[in-house]
Design a protein around this motif. Sequence first.
Motif, short mmCIF file in Angstrom:
data_model
loop_
_atom_site.label_atom_id
_atom_site.label_comp_id
_atom_site.label_asym_id
_atom_site.label_seq_id
_atom_site.Cartn_x
_atom_site.Cartn_y
_atom_site.Cartn_z
N SER A 173 -63.98 -91.22 45.08
CA SER A 173 -63.01 -92.13 45.69
C SER A 173 -63.75 -93.35 46.18
O SER A 173 -64.82 -93.24 46.78
N VAL A 174 -63.17 -94.53 45.97
CA VAL A 174 -63.89 -95.78 46.19
C VAL A 174 -63.14 -96.67 47.17
O VAL A 174 -61.92 -96.80 47.12
N VAL A 181 -69.42 -101.51 47.19
CA VAL A 181 -68.54 -100.39 46.86
C VAL A 181 -69.02 -99.17 47.64
O VAL A 181 -70.18 -98.76 47.50
N LEU A 182 -68.14 -98.62 48.45
CA LEU A 182 -68.43 -97.38 49.15
C LEU A 182 -67.73 -96.26 48.40
O LEU A 182 -66.51 -96.30 48.22
N MET A 183 -68.49 -95.28 47.93
CA MET A 183 -67.93 -94.20 47.13
C MET A 183 -68.17 -92.86 47.80
O MET A 183 -69.30 -92.52 48.17
N ALA A 184 -67.09 -92.09 47.96
CA ALA A 184 -67.18 -90.72 48.43
C ALA A 184 -67.00 -89.79 47.24
O ALA A 184 -66.21 -90.08 46.34
N TYR A 185 -67.72 -88.68 47.22
CA TYR A 185 -67.59 -87.75 46.10
C TYR A 185 -67.96 -86.34 46.58
O TYR A 185 -68.64 -86.17 47.60
N LYS A 186 -67.47 -85.35 45.84
CA LYS A 186 -67.73 -83.96 46.20
C LYS A 186 -68.91 -83.39 45.40
O LYS A 186 -68.95 -83.49 44.18
N ASP A 187 -69.83 -82.78 46.12
CA ASP A 187 -70.90 -81.98 45.52
C ASP A 187 -70.29 -80.66 45.05
O ASP A 187 -69.85 -79.85 45.85
N GLU A 188 -70.27 -80.44 43.74
CA GLU A 188 -69.56 -79.30 43.15
C GLU A 188 -70.51 -78.16 42.79
O GLU A 188 -70.17 -77.28 41.99
N GLN A 189 -71.69 -78.12 43.36
CA GLN A 189 -72.65 -77.09 43.01
C GLN A 189 -72.27 -75.73 43.60
O GLN A 189 -71.87 -75.63 44.76
N THR A 206 -72.99 -99.04 47.12
CA THR A 206 -73.56 -99.82 46.02
C THR A 206 -73.25 -101.30 46.24
O THR A 206 -72.10 -101.66 46.54
N THR A 207 -74.26 -102.13 46.12
CA THR A 207 -74.10 -103.58 46.16
C THR A 207 -74.56 -104.14 44.81
O THR A 207 -75.10 -103.39 43.98
N PRO A 208 -74.38 -105.43 44.56
CA PRO A 208 -74.86 -105.98 43.29
C PRO A 208 -76.35 -105.79 43.04
O PRO A 208 -76.80 -105.84 41.90
N SER A 209 -77.13 -105.54 44.11
CA SER A 209 -78.58 -105.44 43.93
C SER A 209 -79.17 -104.08 44.27
O SER A 209 -80.36 -103.84 44.03
N SER A 210 -78.35 -103.14 44.82
CA SER A 210 -78.94 -101.88 45.24
C SER A 210 -77.90 -100.78 45.34
O SER A 210 -76.69 -101.05 45.39
N SER A 211 -78.38 -99.54 45.38
CA SER A 211 -77.54 -98.38 45.64
C SER A 211 -78.24 -97.51 46.68
O SER A 211 -79.46 -97.37 46.66
#
Length: 295
Positions: A173-174, A181-189, A206-211
């Motif tokens: 989800s962004v 861009v701030l992204m949330a995601y689930k660790d599915e392990q 994430t920015t244009p120059s880094s994550s």
Amino acid sequence: MPTVHVLSYFTTEEESLHLAVSVDGRTFHAVDDGGEILRGAIGSESIRDPFIAVGPDGRFHLLGTNGWESDAIVHTASDDLLTWDEQTLLPVMGAVAGTLNCWAPEFFVEPDSGRARIIWSSVVDPHPVDGPQTDRDWNRRHQVIWSCLTTDFTELSRAEVYFDPGFSVIDASVLVQDNEVLMAYKDEQGDPVVGGAHNRIHVRRTTPSSSEELGAVTPSPTEGPTLYRHDDEIVMLFDHYLEGRYGAVSSVDGHTWTPAAVQVPSGVRHAAVMTIPSEHPAVAALLARTMIGGR
């Protein structure tokens, strides 16, 4: 500019679109007493994980999961969030051999290009194990986030891997903020266990120059994150899917998150929040069909 927040969700009993509205960013009131707004009419005839946002054309676009096993996602559009166009299936993974699923699609409009980037999670296995897919252990599959670009939700670019941290992930989800861009995601392990080390929501900036990985911010097991901004805070809602309840955290910077008190309607599953101006023509009709506006 004053805003309202519109929650889209499905329930275990009705895999279809349901809506709720919040004016304070904390208490969501069900539209039509929690009744079904739109039923699936194509593919699996269900709408799981419904997500709504404003597309490049200024209309509301709904994406949804087309059942457990499909290489396509559900799409329709609306001007008022209550009446919807004919539903279609977008074959986002139709050209990728071995696709087993397309789960929890969302999209965001890229600030630089103005195009909609659709994201979802898929397993690609050209040589699946024997037996029906319903017998496979999804927790042992390698899910990654895929994406494609579109301007009209008809013509799609070829699907490509968008995010693969080296372990299985779903439910991206962004939230777009200026050039980041701030992204949330689930660790599915592994298997979901209350209090376990995995099956939690992580955040990445994430920015244009880094994550930058900002770490896990929810307890285990949780899924279906959604991000939205209210006043000076970023709020994340998430589904405690084994416990039958919803949780929330908030942050002012995306790094430090604290528990937040948010109320959602009973039975909410995998919700998504869209923020729109309070003067949008769709808002008055929605509010009129909630406890806020008279129901």
